[in-house]
Design an enzyme around this catalytic site. Structure first.
Site, mmCIF file in Angstrom:
data_model
loop_
_atom_site.group_PDB
_atom_site.id
_atom_site.type_symbol
_atom_site.label_atom_id
_atom_site.label_comp_id
_atom_site.label_asym_id
_atom_site.label_seq_id
_atom_site.Cartn_x
_atom_site.Cartn_y
_atom_site.Cartn_z
ATOM 1 N N ASN A 156 -1.391 5.488 -2.791
ATOM 2 C CA ASN A 156 -0.415 5.748 -3.841
ATOM 3 C C ASN A 156 -0.308 4.534 -4.764
ATOM 4 O OD1 ASN A 156 0.945 4.526 -1.549
ATOM 5 N ND2 ASN A 156 2.909 5.057 -2.454
ATOM 6 N N VAL A 157 -0.049 4.827 -6.043
ATOM 7 C CA VAL A 157 0.090 3.805 -7.074
ATOM 8 C C VAL A 157 1.342 4.157 -7.868
ATOM 9 C CG1 VAL A 157 -0.959 2.729 -9.101
ATOM 10 C CG2 VAL A 157 -2.419 3.486 -7.196
ATOM 11 N N CYS A 195 0.145 9.913 -6.376
ATOM 12 C CA CYS A 195 0.091 10.073 -4.931
ATOM 13 C C CYS A 195 -1.284 9.652 -4.418
ATOM 14 C CB CYS A 195 0.343 11.523 -4.548
ATOM 15 S SG CYS A 195 1.981 12.126 -4.987
ATOM 16 N N GLU A 244 -3.153 11.262 -2.446
ATOM 17 C CA GLU A 244 -4.050 12.414 -2.484
ATOM 18 C C GLU A 244 -4.673 12.594 -3.865
ATOM 19 O OE1 GLU A 244 -0.919 13.129 0.687
ATOM 20 O OE2 GLU A 244 -0.987 12.274 -1.309
ATOM 21 N N CYS A 271 0.873 17.675 -3.324
ATOM 22 C CA CYS A 271 -0.386 17.239 -2.739
ATOM 23 C C CYS A 271 -1.011 18.305 -1.843
ATOM 24 C CB CYS A 271 -0.187 15.921 -2.002
ATOM 25 S SG CYS A 271 0.151 14.577 -3.158
#
Length: 141
Positions: A53-54, A64, A66, A100
């Site tokens: 995640n960023v 996310c 994903e 996600c």
């Protein structure tokens, strides 16, 4: 890292996927929530894709883990996800959010396996009655 193998749940090297997800979780950028997430997925061709995640100061624009994994999936040649392991900061299975789960359905389909806190489940159990490309085809005839 040993590449996990595709096939049934018992054919997947879940520990190798977990370790790759942990590696990515440790690279997450989560200065606001302090909730790092990592994910690793096995692709039908045998390669492993991963993401973390960023976050962003504008919270709604956070990415996310994903999302990053799916981006790597397509950036490195595409294919279908066959098995996915998502982890939180404790390195244990973490259930993906609804958005996600939709990403996993779109890129792995009903046969994709997901390691959950309750064990391995197919996407049909994780996202029952999922909306997908077939719904769009049906609507457009």
């Amino acid at each position: 890292m040993t590449e996990p193998t595709a096939g049934s749940s018992t054919d997947v090297d879940w520990e190798a996927l977990r370790l790759r997800a942990v590696e990515l979780m440790e690279r997450a950028y989560a200065p606001y929530s302090h909730f790092p997430v990592g994910v690793a997925g096995l692709v039908d061709g045998g390669r492993v894709v991963a993401g973390c995640n960023v976050e962003n100061a504008a919270y709604g624009v956070a990415l996310c883990a994903e999302c990053g994994m799916v981006s790597e999936l397509h950036a490195t040649g595409g294919g279908r996800l066959t098995a996915v392991f998502c982890v939180g900061s404790d390195g244990q299975a973490l259930m993906p959010c609804g958005r996600c789960r939709q990403l996993l359905w779109e890129n792995g389909g009903p046969e994709c396996l997901l390691m959950t806190p309750e064990g391995v489940l197919p996407m049909t159990a994780v996202l029952p009655q999922a909306f997908g490309v077939d719904d769009l085809r049906h609507a457009h005839g």
